[in-house]
Design an enzyme around this catalytic site. Sequence first.
Site, short mmCIF file in Angstrom:
data_model
loop_
_atom_site.label_atom_id
_atom_site.label_comp_id
_atom_site.label_asym_id
_atom_site.label_seq_id
_atom_site.Cartn_x
_atom_site.Cartn_y
_atom_site.Cartn_z
N ARG A 28 0.85 -1.19 0.00
CA ARG A 28 0.00 0.00 0.00
C ARG A 28 0.89 1.23 0.00
O ARG A 28 1.99 1.22 0.54
CB ARG A 28 -0.88 0.02 1.25
CG ARG A 28 -2.02 -0.98 1.22
CD ARG A 28 -2.95 -0.79 2.40
NE ARG A 28 -2.36 -1.15 3.66
CZ ARG A 28 -1.88 -0.31 4.56
NH1 ARG A 28 -1.95 0.99 4.36
NH2 ARG A 28 -1.34 -0.74 5.68
N TYR A 39 -1.05 -3.84 -7.06
CA TYR A 39 -0.88 -4.51 -5.76
C TYR A 39 -2.20 -4.53 -4.99
O TYR A 39 -2.91 -3.52 -4.90
CB TYR A 39 0.21 -3.81 -4.91
CG TYR A 39 0.17 -4.32 -3.50
CD1 TYR A 39 0.71 -5.57 -3.21
CD2 TYR A 39 -0.47 -3.61 -2.49
CE1 TYR A 39 0.60 -6.10 -1.93
CE2 TYR A 39 -0.58 -4.14 -1.21
CZ TYR A 39 -0.04 -5.38 -0.93
OH TYR A 39 -0.17 -5.89 0.32
N GLY A 40 -2.51 -5.66 -4.38
CA GLY A 40 -3.79 -5.92 -3.71
C GLY A 40 -4.39 -4.78 -2.91
O GLY A 40 -5.50 -4.33 -3.18
N LYS A 56 -9.50 -2.23 1.86
CA LYS A 56 -9.17 -1.04 2.65
C LYS A 56 -9.95 0.18 2.15
O LYS A 56 -10.39 1.01 2.93
CB LYS A 56 -7.67 -0.77 2.59
CG LYS A 56 -6.80 -1.91 3.03
CD LYS A 56 -7.04 -2.29 4.46
CE LYS A 56 -6.00 -3.30 4.93
NZ LYS A 56 -6.26 -3.76 6.29
N HIS A 111 -10.79 -1.70 11.81
CA HIS A 111 -9.68 -2.56 11.36
C HIS A 111 -9.47 -3.64 12.43
O HIS A 111 -8.48 -3.61 13.16
CB HIS A 111 -8.44 -1.67 11.19
CG HIS A 111 -7.30 -2.32 10.49
ND1 HIS A 111 -6.03 -1.80 10.51
CD2 HIS A 111 -7.23 -3.44 9.73
CE1 HIS A 111 -5.22 -2.58 9.80
NE2 HIS A 111 -5.91 -3.58 9.32
N SER A 140 0.05 -3.17 12.06
CA SER A 140 0.70 -4.29 11.36
C SER A 140 1.86 -4.83 12.19
O SER A 140 2.38 -4.14 13.07
CB SER A 140 1.18 -3.83 9.99
OG SER A 140 2.14 -2.83 10.15
N ALA A 141 2.23 -6.08 11.90
CA ALA A 141 3.35 -6.76 12.56
C ALA A 141 3.09 -7.05 14.04
O ALA A 141 4.01 -7.10 14.85
CB ALA A 141 4.66 -5.99 12.41
N CYS A 142 1.82 -7.21 14.40
CA CYS A 142 1.49 -7.57 15.79
C CYS A 142 0.80 -8.93 15.87
O CYS A 142 0.29 -9.31 16.92
CB CYS A 142 0.60 -6.51 16.43
SG CYS A 142 1.46 -4.97 16.77
N GLY A 143 0.73 -9.67 14.76
CA GLY A 143 0.18 -11.03 14.81
C GLY A 143 -1.33 -11.10 14.79
O GLY A 143 -1.93 -11.95 15.43
N ASN A 156 -2.67 -14.34 13.26
CA ASN A 156 -2.38 -15.44 14.18
C ASN A 156 -3.37 -15.47 15.34
O ASN A 156 -3.84 -16.53 15.74
CB ASN A 156 -0.96 -15.33 14.74
CG ASN A 156 0.10 -15.49 13.66
OD1 ASN A 156 -0.20 -15.92 12.56
ND2 ASN A 156 1.33 -15.13 13.97
N ASP A 191 -9.38 -9.24 9.62
CA ASP A 191 -8.89 -7.89 9.28
C ASP A 191 -9.90 -6.76 9.50
O ASP A 191 -9.52 -5.70 9.96
CB ASP A 191 -8.43 -7.89 7.81
CG ASP A 191 -7.54 -6.69 7.47
OD1 ASP A 191 -6.73 -6.30 8.32
OD2 ASP A 191 -7.66 -6.15 6.35
N SER A 229 4.81 -10.41 0.75
CA SER A 229 4.14 -11.33 -0.19
C SER A 229 2.89 -11.89 0.49
O SER A 229 2.81 -11.94 1.72
CB SER A 229 5.08 -12.45 -0.62
OG SER A 229 5.61 -13.11 0.51
N ARG A 230 1.93 -12.31 -0.32
CA ARG A 230 0.59 -12.56 0.23
C ARG A 230 -0.02 -13.87 -0.27
O ARG A 230 0.34 -14.37 -1.33
CB ARG A 230 -0.34 -11.43 -0.21
CG ARG A 230 0.07 -10.05 0.31
CD ARG A 230 -0.41 -9.83 1.69
NE ARG A 230 0.07 -8.60 2.28
CZ ARG A 230 -0.58 -7.93 3.23
NH1 ARG A 230 -1.74 -8.34 3.66
NH2 ARG A 230 -0.05 -6.85 3.76
N ARG A 244 2.72 -2.89 19.93
CA ARG A 244 4.01 -3.54 20.20
C ARG A 244 4.84 -2.54 21.01
O ARG A 244 5.35 -1.56 20.47
CB ARG A 244 4.67 -3.83 18.85
CG ARG A 244 6.03 -4.48 18.90
CD ARG A 244 6.59 -4.60 17.49
NE ARG A 244 6.08 -5.76 16.78
CZ ARG A 244 6.63 -6.97 16.81
NH1 ARG A 244 7.73 -7.18 17.50
NH2 ARG A 244 6.11 -7.97 16.14
N GLY A 270 -0.44 -19.11 20.79
CA GLY A 270 -1.60 -19.76 21.41
C GLY A 270 -1.77 -19.37 22.88
O GLY A 270 -2.89 -19.32 23.40
#
Length: 592
Positions: free
Chosen positions: A69, A197-198, A206, A226, A248-251, A254, A277, A375-376, A407, A501
Site C-alpha cells: 500500500r 498490488y492488492g 481497505k 480494522h 501491522s506486525a502484531c500477529g 495469528n 482484518d 508477499s501474500r 508492540r 496460542g
Amino acid sequence: MTKNKYILNWIDEMAAMTQPDKIVWIDGSDEQTEALREEACSTGEIIKLNQDLLPNCYLHRTAVNDVARVEGRTFICTSKKEDAGNINNWMAPAECYEKLSKLYRGAMKGRTMYVIPYSMGQVGSSFAKYGIELTDSIYVVLNMLIMTRAGAHVLEAMGDSPDFIKGLHAKADIDEENRYICHFPEDNTIWSVNSGYGGNVLLGKKCFALRIASYLGRKEGWMAEHMLILGLQNPKGEIKYISAAFPSACGKTNLAMLIPPEIYQKQGYKVWCVGDDIAWLRVGEDGRLWAVNPENGFFGVAPGTNDKSNPNALETTKRDTIFTNVVHDLDNNTVWWEGLDNNPPANAIDWKGNPWDYKKFDKKDKSTCGAHPNSRFTSLAKNCPCISDKFDDPKGVPISAIIFGGRRAKTAPLVYQSFGWQHGTFVGSIMASETTAAAAGAVGVVRRDPMAMRPFVGYDMGDYWAHWLAMGKTIPNAPKIFHVNWFRTDDEGHFIWPGFGDNMRVLMWILDRCEDKVDAVETAIGYVPKAEDINIEGLEGITLDTIRELVSVDVESWKEDIANIKEFYNLVGERVPAELKEELAALEARLG
Ligand code: OXD
Ligand code: MN
C-alpha cells in the site's frame, strides 16, 4: 446483466474515458472464472501451480515497484479540506477528478474492462453494502472473487438502486510517479490508477470496507473498524466473541486463528475465526454491539506463516489460493516463503522472477529474500479449518470485548482494562507501536496508530474519535474495552511473554472480567489482573513473579509517553473531542 440505469450510465462514462476494447461482466460462474484463469495463464499473468499438491492454486508476481500500500499516494477527497483532517492526504475533488481523468484517458485501449458487482457482507444482510469495481486486470477479478461475494446475484440484490460504491481501477503503466489511490466519500467513489498490488486495487478491502465505510458508518450510526473477530467456545459449548485491533506486525491473523494451549484443549475449549482484518459493527435490537466480517477471504502475509505460528492459515492456503510475490519452487511447481520451513527449494525463482539461490540468503538483508516480505496469499475464508459457523450469518455475532493492542517494549502491560467506554476510546486513540529491527529506519520509534486506523479513516481523526464516543452512548450493553501488549521485553531485549496460542490465557481473563467473574487491581492506566488470575499452568519458565512484572505499570515510561500523546493530539488538531483531552489530563494527574 442489469437494467439499473445508474450502473449503466456510470459504466458508459468510465468506458468513454478509459476506452477498453471490450467490456466483460463478471457473473461469478465457475465457467467464466475458469476461462479467465486460463486466459491469465496463457499470458503469464498467473502461473498454474501443482494441482495435486495445491488444487486450484496460482502464483502471480507484481511489478517490482508495486509491492505494498502507498500511504503517501492515498487521498481523501472531501469538498472541505478540514473534513479529511490532518492525518489524511487531501485533494479537492474537482482537481483530483481532473488530474486522474488524464491518467485514465485511453488507459484501457487494447485491454478489457471487467465489471465486478460485489457485496461487502452477506448479500441481503442489514450490514451488507454493494459495490461495482471496474478493472482492466484479471488478477484483480480473480482476487475479488475470493475476497468478496461477487457476481450476478449481487446485481440482482442491487435492483435499480443508485446506492452502490463506484470503484474504478486501471493498471495504466504501473507508474509509481503517477500512482493514486483516491477516495471521494461524498460521491461513494474510489479511483485507483497505476498499481496492481492488492491493497491498492482490491477496492472492496481497505478503500471501501474501511475508508468509505468509516465515513458511511459515521453518517449512518455504525462503525467500520480494522479488527479481527474471534469466538471463544467454553467446554459447555457457549461462545463469546471478541474483536481486536492491532497495527501491522502484531500477529493479527495469528490471534484470529489461535490454537488453544493444551490445558485448554483438553478441557474442550475452542477458538473460531470470524474475520482476520475488518469488522463492521452495529447496535443490535438487544442493545449489544453486533459484528460481521464484510470480507469473504483472507489477504494474508505469507512470510512467517508456518505450521507452528499459524497452522490454520497454512492449511487455508492449500487450495483455491492466489499467491503473490512468493518463491516458485520449480521442481515441485509449488511455492515457498521465508519462515515456511527449513527446506528452501534448490531450484527456484524469486518474487522478482529471477533464479534464486537460497544459499545466498542473509536474514539481515531483505534484498536476498526469495519471497517479498509483504508477499501474500489470497484464500477463501470457508477453507479455514477454524472458520466460525457464524461467518455467513447475516446477523453477525455479539461482541463481549474489544481489544486494542500494540508492540511496546516497556510502556504497556500485558493486559489492562479501561474504566469504561469513554476511557476505552481514549485508550484506542493513544494506541501505538514501536518500530522493530525488521523495518528500515530507527528501532524503538513510537508510531501512534489510533484504533489501528491511522491509514484507514475516511475523514478527520478527531471526528472519528467523536463518533466512537457518540456510539458508546447508543449501546446499552456495550462491550468492555481492553488493551494488550504481547511484546514486553526484559532488560536484555527478550520477549517475556510466549505469545501465539498462549495469548488465550489473557483472553480468558478478559472474558472473566466481562462476566464479573474476577477481581482486578486499579492502577493509573486502568485495571490490571492480579497475577494469580492469569492461568500459567503448563507454561515453562513463567512464574507468578513473571506475571507480576508483565502487568506492572511502568510509571516513568508512561510519563514520557504523555508528551508524545500530546504531540499527536496536536497533530490531529482542533477536532480532538474535549472528553479525550480530559481523559489525557486525568491520566497525567493519576500518574502524579
Ligand atoms: C494491512 C493489511 O496492511 O491488512 O493492514 O494488509
Ligand atoms: Mn489490515
